[in-house]
Design a protein around this motif. Structure first.
Motif, PDB file in Angstrom:
ATOM      1  N   UNK A  29      42.448  54.036  46.274  1.00 11.55           N
ATOM      2  CA  UNK A  29      43.686  54.752  45.951  1.00 11.55           C
ATOM      3  C   UNK A  29      44.020  55.723  47.083  1.00 11.55           C
ATOM      4  N   UNK A  30      43.048  56.468  47.558  1.00 14.12           N
ATOM      5  CA  UNK A  30      43.297  57.426  48.641  1.00 14.12           C
ATOM      6  C   UNK A  30      43.802  56.704  49.885  1.00 14.12           C
ATOM      7  N   UNK A  31      43.195  55.573  50.215  1.00 14.84           N
ATOM      8  CA  UNK A  31      43.609  54.810  51.394  1.00 14.84           C
ATOM      9  C   UNK A  31      45.028  54.268  51.224  1.00 14.84           C
ATOM     10  N   UNK A  32      45.377  53.891  50.014  1.00 12.86           N
ATOM     11  CA  UNK A  32      46.700  53.324  49.764  1.00 12.86           C
ATOM     12  C   UNK A  32      47.819  54.355  49.809  1.00 12.86           C
ATOM     13  N   UNK A  33      47.491  55.605  49.555  1.00  9.19           N
ATOM     14  CA  UNK A  33      48.526  56.628  49.471  1.00  9.19           C
ATOM     15  C   UNK A  33      48.519  57.614  50.630  1.00  9.19           C
ATOM     16  N   UNK A 129      53.454  50.285  44.784  1.00 10.54           N
ATOM     17  CA  UNK A 129      52.215  50.384  45.550  1.00 10.54           C
ATOM     18  C   UNK A 129      51.011  50.310  44.608  1.00 10.54           C
ATOM     19  N   UNK A 130      51.097  51.014  43.490  1.00  8.89           N
ATOM     20  CA  UNK A 130      50.018  50.978  42.501  1.00  8.89           C
ATOM     21  C   UNK A 130      49.871  49.574  41.918  1.00  8.89           C
ATOM     22  N   UNK A 131      50.992  48.936  41.603  1.00  9.98           N
ATOM     23  CA  UNK A 131      50.957  47.565  41.082  1.00  9.98           C
ATOM     24  C   UNK A 131      50.245  46.635  42.058  1.00  9.98           C
ATOM     25  N   UNK A 132      50.605  46.711  43.335  1.00 10.52           N
ATOM     26  CA  UNK A 132      49.987  45.852  44.334  1.00 10.52           C
ATOM     27  C   UNK A 132      48.504  46.142  44.476  1.00 10.52           C
ATOM     28  N   UNK A 133      48.144  47.401  44.484  1.00 14.80           N
ATOM     29  CA  UNK A 133      46.733  47.777  44.601  1.00 14.80           C
ATOM     30  C   UNK A 133      45.925  47.173  43.453  1.00 14.80           C
ATOM     31  N   UNK A 134      46.410  47.317  42.249  1.00 13.47           N
ATOM     32  CA  UNK A 134      45.704  46.796  41.081  1.00 13.47           C
ATOM     33  C   UNK A 134      45.708  45.270  41.056  1.00 13.47           C
ATOM     34  N   UNK A 135      46.820  44.664  41.456  1.00 14.46           N
ATOM     35  CA  UNK A 135      46.895  43.205  41.506  1.00 14.46           C
ATOM     36  C   UNK A 135      45.901  42.655  42.527  1.00 14.46           C
ATOM     37  N   UNK A 136      45.832  43.285  43.690  1.00 14.23           N
ATOM     38  CA  UNK A 136      44.902  42.838  44.726  1.00 14.23           C
ATOM     39  C   UNK A 136      43.448  43.073  44.328  1.00 14.23           C
ATOM     40  N   UNK A 137      43.235  43.936  43.347  1.00 13.22           N
ATOM     41  CA  UNK A 137      41.903  44.179  42.792  1.00 13.22           C
ATOM     42  C   UNK A 137      41.555  43.147  41.723  1.00 13.22           C
ATOM     43  N   UNK A 138      42.442  42.206  41.475  1.00 16.88           N
ATOM     44  CA  UNK A 138      42.275  41.174  40.447  1.00 16.88           C
ATOM     45  C   UNK A 138      42.213  41.747  39.036  1.00 16.88           C
ATOM     46  N   UNK A 139      42.939  42.828  38.807  1.00 18.01           N
ATOM     47  CA  UNK A 139      43.037  43.390  37.458  1.00 18.01           C
ATOM     48  C   UNK A 139      43.988  42.523  36.643  1.00 18.01           C
ATOM     49  N   UNK A 140      43.709  42.398  35.360  1.00 15.73           N
ATOM     50  CA  UNK A 140      44.575  41.614  34.483  1.00 15.73           C
ATOM     51  C   UNK A 140      45.894  42.358  34.259  1.00 15.73           C
TER      52      UNK A 140
END
Length: 171
Positions: A29-33, A129-140
């Motif tokens: 999260x820190x890296x993404x923001x 950005x949060x959506x992409x981060x979580x999607x790339x984490x393979x979250x459902x």
């Protein structure tokens, strides 16, 4: 401002173990923001502080620790981003931050795709950005919806639109 009650030693130990096990979430999260290493470190510290303050209210029956942790981490990051928006001197031009993007150096084409994806992600508003981060984490979709407080249908629609924008952007 509410001050959290002191935690017992066993609770402190449990929190420390959970934080250590899931610390990658804080750093992602820190890296993404944040682009600047000092800003990333400050954000990671603020996320850890807010997790510590909120931990007495964590209810494992309502959400997994990682889901709860993402929710807090993203809220802290988005809040900090909004409060710092008026201070443009903290942002680093994208070209200067690209050297921080990890790559194994073995596949130039993969590294280039990673750079393009990173450029796309940092141009997004905080929610996307949060959506992409979580999607790339393979979250459902369910977990993303729980973390971000939006419906599963909204998650699916936004991810579909983001995928199309990525395809268009990288073409």
């Amino acid at each position: 401002m509410e001050i959290a009650a002191p935690m017992q030693d066993s609770t402190r130990q449990e929190f420390g173990e959970l934080l250590e096990r899931h610390r990658g979430i804080v750093f992602k999260v820190a890296y993404s923001y944040c682009h600047h290493p000092d800003d990333r470190a400050d954000l990671a510290q603020e996320i850890a502080t807010q997790l510590w303050r909120a931990f007495p209210g964590y209810d494992a029956s309502r959400a997994s620790f990682s889901t709860w942790m993402y929710r807090i981490a993203l809220n802290v990051a988005i809040s900090q981003l909004r409060s710092n928006r008026h201070r443009q001197q903290q942002s680093v031009p994208l070209d200067e931050s690209l050297h921080d993007i990890p790559g194994d150096g073995g596949d130039h084409e993969s590294d280039q795709h990673l750079r393009l994806l990173h450029r796309f992600i940092v141009r997004q508003d905080p929610l996307n950005r949060a959506l992409l981060l979580l999607y790339l984490e393979d979250r459902s979709h369910r977990e993303i919806a729980d973390i971000l407080g939006i419906s599963e249908g909204n998650v699916a629609t936004k991810i579909s639109r983001l995928k199309q924008r990525i395809r268009n952007d990288m073409a």
